[in-house]
Design a protein around this motif. Structure first.
Motif, short mmCIF file in Angstrom:
data_model
loop_
_atom_site.label_atom_id
_atom_site.label_comp_id
_atom_site.label_asym_id
_atom_site.label_seq_id
_atom_site.Cartn_x
_atom_site.Cartn_y
_atom_site.Cartn_z
N SER A 241 0.77 -4.58 36.27
CA SER A 241 0.33 -4.11 34.95
C SER A 241 -1.19 -3.94 34.94
O SER A 241 -1.72 -2.96 34.40
CB SER A 241 0.74 -5.10 33.85
OG SER A 241 2.14 -5.17 33.75
N CYS A 242 -1.89 -4.90 35.52
CA CYS A 242 -3.36 -4.88 35.51
C CYS A 242 -3.88 -3.68 36.30
O CYS A 242 -4.82 -3.00 35.86
CB CYS A 242 -3.89 -6.19 36.09
SG CYS A 242 -5.60 -6.51 35.66
N ARG A 243 -3.24 -3.38 37.42
CA ARG A 243 -3.66 -2.21 38.22
C ARG A 243 -3.46 -0.92 37.43
O ARG A 243 -4.31 -0.03 37.44
CB ARG A 243 -2.86 -2.14 39.53
CG ARG A 243 -3.43 -3.01 40.64
CD ARG A 243 -2.76 -2.72 41.98
NE ARG A 243 -1.33 -3.06 41.98
CZ ARG A 243 -0.85 -4.29 42.17
NH1 ARG A 243 -1.69 -5.30 42.34
NH2 ARG A 243 0.45 -4.51 42.15
N ILE A 244 -2.33 -0.81 36.73
CA ILE A 244 -2.07 0.40 35.94
C ILE A 244 -3.12 0.54 34.84
O ILE A 244 -3.72 1.60 34.65
CB ILE A 244 -0.65 0.38 35.33
CG1 ILE A 244 0.41 0.45 36.44
CG2 ILE A 244 -0.46 1.53 34.34
CD1 ILE A 244 1.83 0.22 35.96
N ALA A 245 -3.37 -0.56 34.12
CA ALA A 245 -4.33 -0.51 33.00
C ALA A 245 -5.73 -0.17 33.51
O ALA A 245 -6.47 0.57 32.85
CB ALA A 245 -4.34 -1.86 32.28
N ALA A 246 -6.07 -0.68 34.69
CA ALA A 246 -7.42 -0.46 35.22
C ALA A 246 -7.68 1.01 35.53
O ALA A 246 -8.83 1.46 35.57
CB ALA A 246 -7.62 -1.29 36.49
N GLY A 247 -6.60 1.80 35.69
CA GLY A 247 -6.75 3.20 36.09
C GLY A 247 -7.22 4.13 34.99
O GLY A 247 -7.66 5.24 35.26
N GLY A 248 -7.11 3.72 33.73
CA GLY A 248 -7.57 4.59 32.65
C GLY A 248 -6.73 4.47 31.39
O GLY A 248 -5.94 3.54 31.24
N SER A 249 -6.89 5.46 30.49
CA SER A 249 -6.16 5.46 29.22
C SER A 249 -4.84 6.19 29.40
O SER A 249 -4.79 7.23 30.08
CB SER A 249 -6.93 6.20 28.14
OG SER A 249 -8.29 5.91 28.17
N TYR A 251 -2.46 6.74 26.49
CA TYR A 251 -1.96 7.42 25.27
C TYR A 251 -3.02 7.31 24.16
O TYR A 251 -3.88 6.41 24.20
CB TYR A 251 -0.61 6.84 24.83
CG TYR A 251 -0.54 5.33 24.92
CD1 TYR A 251 -0.95 4.55 23.85
CD2 TYR A 251 -0.13 4.70 26.08
CE1 TYR A 251 -0.93 3.16 23.93
CE2 TYR A 251 -0.10 3.31 26.17
CZ TYR A 251 -0.50 2.56 25.10
OH TYR A 251 -0.50 1.19 25.19
N PRO A 252 -2.96 8.22 23.17
CA PRO A 252 -4.08 8.34 22.20
C PRO A 252 -4.41 7.07 21.41
O PRO A 252 -5.59 6.74 21.28
CB PRO A 252 -3.59 9.45 21.25
CG PRO A 252 -2.62 10.24 22.03
CD PRO A 252 -1.96 9.29 22.98
N ASP A 253 -3.41 6.36 20.87
CA ASP A 253 -3.78 5.23 20.00
C ASP A 253 -4.51 4.12 20.76
O ASP A 253 -5.30 3.38 20.17
CB ASP A 253 -2.54 4.66 19.29
CG ASP A 253 -2.25 5.45 18.01
OD1 ASP A 253 -2.95 6.45 17.77
OD2 ASP A 253 -1.35 5.05 17.25
N HIS A 254 -4.27 4.03 22.07
CA HIS A 254 -5.02 3.07 22.87
C HIS A 254 -6.51 3.41 22.80
O HIS A 254 -7.36 2.55 22.56
CB HIS A 254 -4.55 3.10 24.33
CG HIS A 254 -5.38 2.25 25.24
ND1 HIS A 254 -5.04 0.95 25.55
CD2 HIS A 254 -6.56 2.48 25.87
CE1 HIS A 254 -5.98 0.43 26.33
NE2 HIS A 254 -6.92 1.34 26.54
#
Ligand SMILES: [Zn+2]
Length: 358
Positions: A241-249, A251-254
């Motif tokens: 999960s952390c690797r995915i999040a680190a890659g960027g945004s 979806y819009p509300d994020h």
């Protein structure tokens, strides 16, 4: 049920309020002021107002009436007035002065009477993947669905939907965004929503618990605290999960509630270090910080919306496996959501890179 008179319409509207409150109260379907529902009658579209929460549909006045014909004309002509739809509000029936959702054009594009748009985390976990369409082919087999590649909510999304819409389609999966279902009655829309969510449902990966003691130490002397929802931590305690999040945004509300991308702390870095680096670069202190293996901290003044979206990121990424290839929002897509110019966005990326963070 066919709508024949005012009594029928009132009953359907009440049913829509009840469905809206139920959907809005489920953080796996809707977060904060996200998602929206609508009902059409005699050329008027009653749509959830901007900034209001579906969860409050039974206690608050959250629907605003919009005249559909002039709105659709403006979409057709690519007139920016369609973007906020404010000029099409029927003022006499809008005593609270509510403003229509930016997603009003999504609802007006669908011919069905009832439209429900949610940010279902199971749907988002598929819709942010490069292989989304191939997965949907399998999971939604036999249903009348279309995939709409990412476009900014407002006019661009309205045009993207019109390109993919065919007669009979009642399910839209919006790339890097969410789900739309449409039906002639509230009961049918609710049943369709349930069916699609069941088809797209996937288990949440188990993740180690947060290390709250370590997080409190890392936040000491900073303007950061633990998140309100413990579920938010898994985006940092789970390596994938952390690797995915680190890659960027994704979806819009994020982007709107937490800012572009995610700030992941480096080894030995504290919340105070990260806040100081942001300040030195002339940037806002990040709304949340991920500490790999430990958990998440939130800026003290983080809004209820930011809290909900911090949890959403954990819920989405926990449903994306090793084989998922995320399609991140581009620099331009991030910048246009924030109304930043692309240059300011690049400066933010540069300052994070200089500080050794992704
Ligand atoms: Zn949306």
């Amino acid at each position: 049920m066919a709508i024949r008179d005012d009594t029928d319409f009132t009953a359907e509207f009440d049913a829509l309020r009840a469905l809206s409150a139920r959907v809005g109260g489920d953080p796996l379907l809707v977060q904060a002021a996200g998602g929206n529902t609508s009902i059409k009658r005699d050329g008027t579209l009653w749509i959830k107002a901007s900034g209001t929460w579906l969860a409050n549909a039974l206690s608050d006045d959250i629907f605003v009436p919009v005249a559909m014909t002039p709105l659709l004309d403006c979409v057709e002509k690519d007139d920016p007035a369609a973007e906020k739809a404010q000029s099409f509000v029927i003022a006499a029936e809008n005593p609270s002065g509510l403003r229509p959702s930016i997603e009003t054009t999504v609802h007006s594009a669908m011919p069905q009477r009832i439209v429900v748009h949610v940010h279902c985390v199971d749907t988002i976990a598929v819709a942010v993947r490069r292989e989304a369409e191939a997965i949907l082919e399998q999971r939604l087999k036999g249903m009348n669905w279309a995939f709409v590649p990412y476009a900014r909510p407002g006019l661009p999304l309205a045009h993207a939907i019109r390109k993919r819409l065919r007669p009979g389609i009642d399910v839209l999966v919006l790339g890097n965004h969410g789900l739309v279902v449409a039906a002639e009655t509230v009961a049918d829309a609710a049943a369709l929503l349930e069916r699609v969510c069941a088809r797209l449902g996937q288990p949440r990966r188990e993740a180690p618990p947060a290390d709250e003691k370590a997080l409190k130490d890392l936040a000491a002397g900073s303007g950061y605290r633990l998140p309100q929802m413990a579920e938010a931590h898994t985006v940092a305690t789970d390596g994938q999960s952390c690797r995915i999040a680190a890659g960027g945004s994704l979806y819009p509300d994020h982007v709107i509630f937490l800012g572009p991308g995610s700030v992941v702390a480096g080894e030995g870095e504290t919340a105070a270090d990260i806040a100081a680096a942001a300040k030195a670069a002339g940037l806002p202190e990040p709304a949340s910080i991920l500490f790999p293996g430990k958990g998440v901290v939130m800026r003290e003044d983080a809004s209820a919306g930011a809290e909900a979206l911090a949890r959403c990121l954990a819920d989405v990424t926990a449903r994306m496996g090793e084989d998922a290839r995320p399609r991140y929002l581009s620099e331009e897509e991030n910048a246009e959501l924030l109304d930043w110019d692309a240059e300011k966005y690049r400066q933010m990326l540069d300052s994070r890179a200089a500080a050794g963070r992704t």
